[in-house]
Design a protein around this motif. Structure first.
Motif, mmCIF file in Angstrom:
data_model
loop_
_atom_site.group_PDB
_atom_site.id
_atom_site.type_symbol
_atom_site.label_atom_id
_atom_site.label_comp_id
_atom_site.label_asym_id
_atom_site.label_seq_id
_atom_site.Cartn_x
_atom_site.Cartn_y
_atom_site.Cartn_z
ATOM 1 N N GLU A 87 2.446 25.200 57.652
ATOM 2 C CA GLU A 87 1.716 26.289 57.235
ATOM 3 C C GLU A 87 0.361 26.526 58.004
ATOM 4 O OE1 GLU A 87 2.973 26.762 52.674
ATOM 5 O OE2 GLU A 87 0.984 26.261 53.055
ATOM 6 N N ALA B 128 9.653 31.878 55.709
ATOM 7 C CA ALA B 128 9.077 30.685 54.820
ATOM 8 C C ALA B 128 10.744 29.837 54.780
ATOM 9 C CB ALA B 128 9.010 31.383 53.523
ATOM 10 N N LYS C 223 5.388 29.660 55.491
ATOM 11 C CA LYS C 223 5.177 29.288 53.929
ATOM 12 C C LYS C 223 6.297 28.191 53.652
ATOM 13 C CE LYS C 223 3.172 29.787 49.932
ATOM 14 N NZ LYS C 223 1.828 29.397 49.766
#
Length: 750
Positions: free
Chosen positions: A111, A89, A117
């Motif tokens: 993504e 992420a 993320k």
């Protein structure tokens, strides 16, 4: 998928497939004999190897024109970065800016293509520092950041410096649901208001070594490490877009997926975060020629042959771990003592540092006196001449007796008001005002004490206002009196009484007298000794004395300017007022004179090195002392790089002094020692051993815990015993080691 084989000796060959997929374990057995397994094959996806996430919540995709060099966002660079760094992420956090269109584009691409993320955020200028604000990626938070971007643009933070807390709460109404990141050790950090703790708040650090230092401290905030990268291929600052270096700057969180609530739950718990996948707390990684090297936060020993890359590794450590946010460099580097010039320069540098430290500590007791000298002796003009005034007074008396009645006009004999100088009281009032604004002070003092200060502040304020009004009237009266006297004199021809302010004249007399007395006392004060500092059995002795002649003065000041008549003659005759005024006001000495160094111009500081019995140290002893003094100074740094410190040191000193000193230093700083000396290398017992090799022109660096007897290349996973390399570095190989042992044995038998 990775496949690893673990061979177990047994009679029958049977296969056990252990498949790990999406954190679920599936067993597949073929011809199973649970007592006779010959091979276990583990098939796994690397991303599912452990229940950890790697995040980087400080990624820049837009240039800040006020502080950044020009760069252009590169989608390819960001894709390469998240893939090579194995990130799960990221957060887009541009400075005082949220571009919703660019964020949406980045989020969709990263993504979809990288399965990473992307969260929205902003790096905000708040109060006197910076703070990261990261939100969940739902529409309501994205829209809030979009609206905040418009409000921040109107405020023009490039000029105002930052938002207030009240503005922050208004612009970001959902801030309690965010993750806030404040700097723990950067120059743009700030004291965190208590109310911000209602959110999830963590402390940003500059590198892995800082993370490990803070994770072990009893601090309010859990440290996190993020890259602060510029997602661009045209960024000229290598530290902002070198992917191999930046890949070391993510934070690992013990969570099973990138759910926002799980990240918020874990990121502020020290037990849940780390800077390596293994969650080791006393090591950190750096990038060395695009390969990671694992190091200890305490004591590291670097070994290897000449040309094996040890110096190259030291340079990499300096480059990777230097922190530009520190006001002073955070790395102490002790160069090799293999050149006489290096020894002399280092020793001289250490002596000068110590003598200056001692001198400043001593002279600081007289800050008030030297402040008066700077302001009232050097900057003010002495305009009152008593002898001249007496002559004018005699002439006035003669003319007054000889003149007509016009000379008896009363107004001509009136004296002007003496104007009181309120400078000192005004400065004290300003200091008191600043003190009352300091919240940290009132956390220590009680309300009753605070009230005393407030009352003192009010009384002083009322007095100053009253006096300033009085002085304003007195000045106007003095102006009217002077104008009236001049008119009366022009009309009558009456003599004017010469004016003198005897209070000011006496003040100047006392100022001159006490300045000369004060400086003479400092110069002649006994004892002459300022300090005698013990360091590992040696002493550095600092004494003060007068300058003996003008040549001494010029030598100490490192100037070629003539100083005898205008400076030294006044100095030797104890006329220090004339000395100060010449030094501070004569254009000849404009480049020489520095107000902050004023006391230094008065003293000839003598520095010497002595042994424990008071004798002057020899050349070899001076080198040993300088080294010990340098290692003592290194305690004030984050990292100490000690390159071959053993030159000119005997083995007894290395064993009894140097080894204990290096171990002591490792309690204060992360220490790296490079050596070829067998006594130092074998007795040091470091936390980590680092082996450098030159494999056909390519530097290979392996490291590991010293007590494990294994070193590892964490990029390839290769592990070896370090025994042969250690013997090779310390003893020039096993044969030499055996030959030396045989020689020692023979010597003992004769």
């Amino acid at each position: 998928m990775n496949v690893s084989n673990h061979n177990i000796k047994n009679k029958k060959k049977t296969l056990l497939f252990l498949i790990v997929y999406d954190c679920k374990v599936l067993l597949y057995l073929t011809e199973v004999d649970k007592y006779c397994l010959s091979s276990i094959i583990i098939l796994k996806r690397e991303s599912d190897f452990a229940m950890v996430l790697k995040i980087d919540f400080h990624v820049h995709t837009k240039q800040d024109v006020m502080k950044d060099s020009m760069f252009t966002y590169s989608q390819k660079w960001l894709s390469d970065y998240v893939r090579i760094s194995h990130l799960n992420a990221i957060a887009i956090t541009n400075h005082n800016l949220f571009d919703i269109e660019q964020f949406t584009e980045i989020k969709q691409f990263i993504e979809m293509n990288e399965n990473v993320k992307v969260y929205p955020g902003i790096e905000l200028s708040i109060l006197t520092g910076h703070m990261l604000l990261i939100y969940n990626d739902t529409d309501n938070f994205i829209n809030e950041l979009h609206e905040a971007n418009t409000k921040l643009a109107i405020l023009d933070l490039g000029k105002s410096g930052g938002v207030s807390l009240a503005q922050f709460y208004n612009i970001f109404p959902s801030w309690k649901e965010a993750i806030l990141v404040v700097d723990l050790n950067k120059s743009n950090g700030f004291d965190v208001p208590e109310e911000l703790n209602e959110s999830v708040i963590v402390g940003g650090v500059a590198n892995q070594q800082h993370f490990q230092r803070h994770i072990n401290l009893d601090e309010d905030y859990t440290p996190v490490l993020f890259s602060d990268c510029h997602a661009a291929e045209d960024e000229i600052d290598d530290k902002r877009n070198n992917i191999n270096t930046l890949s070391m700057k993510g934070t690992f969180i013990e969570e099973e997926n990138v759910d926002w609530n799980k990240i918020r739950r874990s990121i502020n718990k020290k037990s849940k975060v780390s800077v390596n996948r293994d969650s080791l707390k006393d090591v950190f990684d750096i990038n060395n020629d695009n390969h990671p090297v694992r190091l200890s936060t305490s004591l590291n020993l670097i070994i290897g042959r000449r040309g094996s890359g040890k110096t190259h590794l030291i340079e990499q450590i300096k480059n990777e771990m230097s922190d530009p946010s520190h006001q002073e460099n955070n790395i102490y580097f002790q160069e090799q003592f293999n050149i006489q010039k290096n020894r002399k320069l280092f020793l001289e540098n250490q002596q000068n540092k110590e003598s200056e430290r001692v001198f400043q500590e001593w002279i600081s007791k007289f800050d008030t006196e030297f402040s008066v000298i700077k302001e009232d002796i050097i900057k003010k003009d002495f305009t009152i001449n008593i002898e001249e005034w007496l002559t004018q007074l005699k002439n006035y008396a003669v003319k007054k007796n000889a003149n007509s009645a016009a000379s008896r006009i009363k107004i001509l004999t009136e004296q002007p008001y003496y104007i009181t100088d309120l400078k000192i009281l005004s400065n004290q009032f300003s200091s008191l005002t600043e003190m009352l604004k300091t919240p940290e002070l009132w956390q220590v003092l009680d309300d009753q004490t605070k009230q005393i200060f407030i009352e003192a502040h009010s009384k002083l304020q009322r007095y100053l206002v009253k006096q300033e009004s009085k002085i304003l009237i007195q000045k106007k009266v003095n102006d009217l009196l002077a104008a009236t006297k001049q008119t009366a004199n022009n009309l009558t021809g009456a003599p004017q009484l010469p004016i003198i302010n005897l209070s000011s004249a006496y003040e100047e007399y006392l100022l001159t007298k006490y300045t000369n007395t004060f400086v003479k006392f400092l110069l002649d004060e006994t004892p002459k000794l300022l300090n005698k500092k013990d360091v590992s059995g040696y002493k550095i002795v600092v004494k003060k004395q007068r300058f003996k002649n003008s040549d001494d003065m010029r030598t100490k000041w490192k100037t070629k300017l003539a100083v005898k008549e205008k400076l030294f003659d006044h100095y030797s005759n104890n006329d220090f007022v004339s000395f100060f005024r010449s030094l501070g006001r004569d254009p000849i000495y404009q480049e020489l004179y520095k107000e902050e160094s004023l006391p230094r111009f008065l003293f000839d500081l003598q520095v010497s090195l002595e042994t424990s019995d008071g004798r002057i140290a020899s050349g070899g002893q001076e080198v040993a002392f300088a080294l010990m003094l340098g290692l003592e100074e290194a305690k004030n740094f984050d990292i100490a790089l000690i390159d071959e410190p053993e030159a000119s040191l005997d083995n007894h000193f290395i064993k009894e002094r140097l080894v204990p000193k290096l171990r002591e230093l490792s309690k204060y700083a992360t220490v790296f020692v490079v050596t070829h000396n067998s006594t130092l290398g074998t007795l040091l017992s470091p936390d980590y051993l680092i082996v450098a090799k030159n494999n056909h022109g390519v530097f290979d660096v392996m490291s590991g815990e010293y007590n494990d007897h294994i070193v590892k290349n964490i990029a390839t996973g290769t592990e070896i015993s370090y025994y042969d390399d250690f013997i090779d570095a310390m003893e020039a190989g096993f044969l030499t080691y055996k030959e030396k042992g045989r020689i020692y044995e023979d010597l003992g038998n004769k």
